[in-house]
Design a protein around this motif. Structure first.
Motif, PDB file in Angstrom:
ATOM      1  N   PHE A  94       0.802  -1.213   0.000  1.00  0.00           N
ATOM      2  CA  PHE A  94       0.000   0.000   0.000  1.00  0.00           C
ATOM      3  C   PHE A  94       0.842   1.274   0.000  1.00  0.00           C
ATOM      4  O   PHE A  94       0.326   2.360   0.235  1.00  0.00           O
ATOM      5  N   SER A  95       2.135   1.157  -0.258  1.00  0.00           N
ATOM      6  CA  SER A  95       2.963   2.355  -0.322  1.00  0.00           C
ATOM      7  C   SER A  95       2.748   3.070  -1.651  1.00  0.00           C
ATOM      8  O   SER A  95       2.270   2.501  -2.628  1.00  0.00           O
ATOM      9  N   THR A  96       3.117   4.339  -1.693  1.00  0.00           N
ATOM     10  CA  THR A  96       3.011   5.137  -2.913  1.00  0.00           C
ATOM     11  C   THR A  96       4.269   4.953  -3.750  1.00  0.00           C
ATOM     12  O   THR A  96       5.386   5.076  -3.248  1.00  0.00           O
ATOM     13  N   ILE A  97       4.088   4.641  -5.024  1.00  0.00           N
ATOM     14  CA  ILE A  97       5.214   4.414  -5.922  1.00  0.00           C
ATOM     15  C   ILE A  97       5.283   5.549  -6.926  1.00  0.00           C
ATOM     16  O   ILE A  97       4.324   5.828  -7.645  1.00  0.00           O
ATOM     17  N   ASP A  98       6.425   6.242  -6.968  1.00  0.00           N
ATOM     18  CA  ASP A  98       6.683   7.241  -7.995  1.00  0.00           C
ATOM     19  C   ASP A  98       8.134   7.105  -8.423  1.00  0.00           C
ATOM     20  O   ASP A  98       8.850   6.211  -7.980  1.00  0.00           O
ATOM     21  N   GLY A  99       8.585   8.003  -9.320  1.00  0.00           N
ATOM     22  CA  GLY A  99       9.949   7.902  -9.830  1.00  0.00           C
ATOM     23  C   GLY A  99      10.998   7.947  -8.741  1.00  0.00           C
ATOM     24  O   GLY A  99      11.957   7.169  -8.748  1.00  0.00           O
ATOM     25  N   ASP A 100      10.840   8.857  -7.781  1.00  0.00           N
ATOM     26  CA  ASP A 100      11.815   8.963  -6.703  1.00  0.00           C
ATOM     27  C   ASP A 100      11.825   7.701  -5.849  1.00  0.00           C
ATOM     28  O   ASP A 100      12.889   7.231  -5.415  1.00  0.00           O
ATOM     29  N   LYS A 101      10.642   7.149  -5.578  1.00  0.00           N
ATOM     30  CA  LYS A 101      10.547   5.942  -4.759  1.00  0.00           C
ATOM     31  C   LYS A 101      11.217   4.764  -5.447  1.00  0.00           C
ATOM     32  O   LYS A 101      11.911   3.963  -4.808  1.00  0.00           O
ATOM     33  N   ILE A 102      11.019   4.656  -6.770  1.00  0.00           N
ATOM     34  CA  ILE A 102      11.646   3.564  -7.512  1.00  0.00           C
ATOM     35  C   ILE A 102      13.160   3.661  -7.421  1.00  0.00           C
ATOM     36  O   ILE A 102      13.859   2.664  -7.228  1.00  0.00           O
ATOM     37  N   ASP A 103      13.704   4.868  -7.561  1.00  0.00           N
ATOM     38  CA  ASP A 103      15.150   5.048  -7.436  1.00  0.00           C
ATOM     39  C   ASP A 103      15.654   4.555  -6.097  1.00  0.00           C
ATOM     40  O   ASP A 103      16.737   3.960  -5.999  1.00  0.00           O
ATOM     41  N   GLU A 104      14.878   4.778  -5.035  1.00  0.00           N
ATOM     42  CA  GLU A 104      15.292   4.378  -3.698  1.00  0.00           C
ATOM     43  C   GLU A 104      15.281   2.863  -3.503  1.00  0.00           C
ATOM     44  O   GLU A 104      15.925   2.349  -2.583  1.00  0.00           O
ATOM     45  N   LEU A 105      14.551   2.144  -4.346  1.00  0.00           N
ATOM     46  CA  LEU A 105      14.440   0.694  -4.179  1.00  0.00           C
ATOM     47  C   LEU A 105      15.685  -0.054  -4.657  1.00  0.00           C
ATOM     48  O   LEU A 105      15.928  -1.185  -4.230  1.00  0.00           O
ATOM     49  N   PHE A 106      16.481   0.554  -5.521  1.00  0.00           N
ATOM     50  CA  PHE A 106      17.654  -0.150  -6.046  1.00  0.00           C
ATOM     51  C   PHE A 106      18.730  -0.282  -4.971  1.00  0.00           C
ATOM     52  O   PHE A 106      18.983   0.637  -4.192  1.00  0.00           O
ATOM     53  N   VAL A 107      19.341  -1.454  -4.943  1.00  0.00           N
ATOM     54  CA  VAL A 107      20.388  -1.759  -3.968  1.00  0.00           C
ATOM     55  C   VAL A 107      21.738  -1.479  -4.613  1.00  0.00           C
ATOM     56  O   VAL A 107      22.060  -2.029  -5.676  1.00  0.00           O
ATOM     57  N   HIS A 108      22.539  -0.635  -3.961  1.00  0.00           N
ATOM     58  CA  HIS A 108      23.828  -0.225  -4.522  1.00  0.00           C
ATOM     59  C   HIS A 108      24.992  -0.856  -3.758  1.00  0.00           C
ATOM     60  O   HIS A 108      24.845  -1.311  -2.624  1.00  0.00           O
ATOM     61  N   ASP A 109      26.151  -0.865  -4.420  1.00  0.00           N
ATOM     62  CA  ASP A 109      27.422  -1.253  -3.798  1.00  0.00           C
ATOM     63  C   ASP A 109      27.447  -2.698  -3.322  1.00  0.00           C
ATOM     64  O   ASP A 109      28.167  -3.051  -2.374  1.00  0.00           O
ATOM     65  N   ALA A 110      26.683  -3.561  -3.963  1.00  0.00           N
ATOM     66  CA  ALA A 110      26.735  -4.982  -3.634  1.00  0.00           C
ATOM     67  C   ALA A 110      27.960  -5.634  -4.286  1.00  0.00           C
ATOM     68  O   ALA A 110      28.469  -5.144  -5.303  1.00  0.00           O
ATOM     69  N   ILE A 111      28.413  -6.723  -3.710  1.00  0.00           N
ATOM     70  CA  ILE A 111      29.483  -7.533  -4.296  1.00  0.00           C
ATOM     71  C   ILE A 111      28.819  -8.776  -4.888  1.00  0.00           C
ATOM     72  O   ILE A 111      28.234  -9.584  -4.169  1.00  0.00           O
ATOM     73  N   ILE A 112      28.898  -8.915  -6.213  1.00  0.00           N
ATOM     74  CA  ILE A 112      28.199  -9.999  -6.906  1.00  0.00           C
ATOM     75  C   ILE A 112      29.190 -10.779  -7.767  1.00  0.00           C
ATOM     76  O   ILE A 112      29.903 -10.200  -8.596  1.00  0.00           O
ATOM     77  N   THR A 113      29.220 -12.092  -7.561  1.00  0.00           N
ATOM     78  CA  THR A 113      30.098 -12.957  -8.358  1.00  0.00           C
ATOM     79  C   THR A 113      29.291 -14.119  -8.932  1.00  0.00           C
ATOM     80  O   THR A 113      28.276 -14.536  -8.380  1.00  0.00           O
ATOM     81  N   ILE A 114      29.793 -14.636 -10.056  1.00  0.00           N
ATOM     82  CA  ILE A 114      29.202 -15.798 -10.719  1.00  0.00           C
ATOM     83  C   ILE A 114      30.314 -16.811 -10.920  1.00  0.00           C
ATOM     84  O   ILE A 114      31.388 -16.477 -11.446  1.00  0.00           O
ATOM     85  N   ASN A 115      30.063 -18.064 -10.522  1.00  0.00           N
ATOM     86  CA  ASN A 115      31.082 -19.115 -10.605  1.00  0.00           C
ATOM     87  C   ASN A 115      30.511 -20.318 -11.347  1.00  0.00           C
ATOM     88  O   ASN A 115      29.385 -20.751 -11.082  1.00  0.00           O
ATOM     89  N   ASP A 116      31.286 -20.858 -12.302  1.00  0.00           N
ATOM     90  CA  ASP A 116      30.847 -22.023 -13.071  1.00  0.00           C
ATOM     91  C   ASP A 116      31.536 -23.303 -12.625  1.00  0.00           C
ATOM     92  O   ASP A 116      31.505 -24.319 -13.330  1.00  0.00           O
ATOM     93  N   GLY A 117      32.158 -23.264 -11.453  1.00  0.00           N
ATOM     94  CA  GLY A 117      32.896 -24.418 -10.965  1.00  0.00           C
ATOM     95  C   GLY A 117      34.377 -24.337 -11.249  1.00  0.00           C
ATOM     96  O   GLY A 117      35.182 -25.027 -10.613  1.00  0.00           O
TER      97      GLY A 117
END
Length: 311
Positions: free
Chosen positions: A60-83
């Motif tokens: 029930f929160s209000t969604i607008d352009g500014d709110k969407i920007d706030e939802l993105f998670v920044h500065d994560a460390i992401i790796t993919i490994n194939d074995g």
């Protein structure tokens, strides 16, 4: 690209009386979860592996352009490994790109022009020679963010290409500028799950509104079926033309083999997306993410083109 957490709410009605009780969900203390949308693909014109990270937002929160920007998670460390090999993804946001690069990114993500105004951020391998998925290979995803460890595993299936495409004119009393696309396909004997996308002329590649199917009813068989044109999720649907292609179109089909967990995610998500109102049944969206929700999915893709002659 909005990610909101969906809740069931119950409307209490008196069976023989006209009284009703108001129900107000308790959302004040909700802890947001991390939503993962990540893919790795094998096939022609495959996109490099990428991940989008957001946080859930109360229904029930209000969604607008500014709110969407706030939802993105920044500065994560992401790796993919194939074995054997490990690659690290770097964060890249639309506002960091030139207008031309933004258009290319929108094409990659299947976004309409109206979405480019949102500063969408993705994690992608920024290399002159990016890594692509390999059929039959399993990929482990590892995400470190907000003192959380999030993991997932997917396998890129071997492609199962369509045999051929054909267009069919609509009945005489219908719009003579439209055609139906029909596909001819030989399903491999093992259990398979498929997702498809279509592209008309210079439009982005869009999935169908119901874009996934399993082979329970046609395992190992050769058959013909109609294919509905993909549809932007942000544009209104014209019921008079929905699902068809226009004469004069150049149509590109991406037909992708996916694993079962990937299929279950899209199947449950699309079911809920098409549900109308609070009185329809609710299905929890399937996830293969440990420590969060969402999907880390592999595509084994083939592409097929057909040119429909003009009227």
């Amino acid at each position: 690209m909005k990610y909101i957490r969906q809740f069931i709410f119950f409307l209490v009605l008196g069976c023989f009386f006209s009284c009703e009780t108001e129900y107000i969900p308790d959302i004040a203390n909700e802890n947001p979860e991390i939503v993962v949308e990540g893919f790795i693909e094998a096939g022609p014109n495959a996109a490099p592996p990428y991940v989008i990270l957001t946080r859930t937002s109360p229904f029930f929160s209000t969604i607008d352009g500014d709110k969407i920007d706030e939802l993105f998670v920044h500065d994560a460390i992401i790796t993919i490994n194939d074995g054997t090999n490990t690659i690290t993804l770097s964060e890249l946001c639309l506002n960091d790109l030139t207008p031309v690069q933004q258009q290319l990114a929108a094409e990659l993500l299947g976004l309409g022009n109206d979405s480019i105004g949102i500063n969408i951020c993705i994690y992608i391998e920024q290399s002159p020679t990016p890594t692509y998925g390999q059929p039959g290979t399993t990929y482990d995803l590892r995400i470190e963010t907000d003192d959380k460890l999030i993991t997932a595993t997917t396998t890129v299936p071997f492609p199962a290409p369509l045999d051929s495409l054909q267009y069919v004119d609509l009945p005489a009393d219908a719009n003579d500028s439209l055609v139906e696309l029909r596909c001819f396909f030989t399903d491999p004997p093992e259990t398979n799950f498929y997702r498809y996308f279509t592209k008309r002329n210079g439009d982005p590649m869009y999935p169908g509104l119901t874009s996934v199917i399993d082979d329970m009813l046609f395992n190992g068989q050769q058959f013909e079926f109609p294919l509905t044109a993909g549809q932007s999720r942000t544009e209104a649907i014209d019921i008079n033309t929905y699902g068809y292609f226009w004469k004069g179109d150049t149509v590109l089909i991406k037909w992708s083999n996916i694993d079962e967990a990937h299929y279950q995610f899209w199947s449950t998500l699309e079911y809920n997306t098409s549900a109308d109102g609070p009185f329809t049944s609710f299905t929890k969206v399937a996830s293969n993410i440990e420590g969060g929700i969402g999907i880390w999915g592999g595509y084994g893709s083939s592409e097929h083109m057909i040119i429909v002659p003009p009227l």
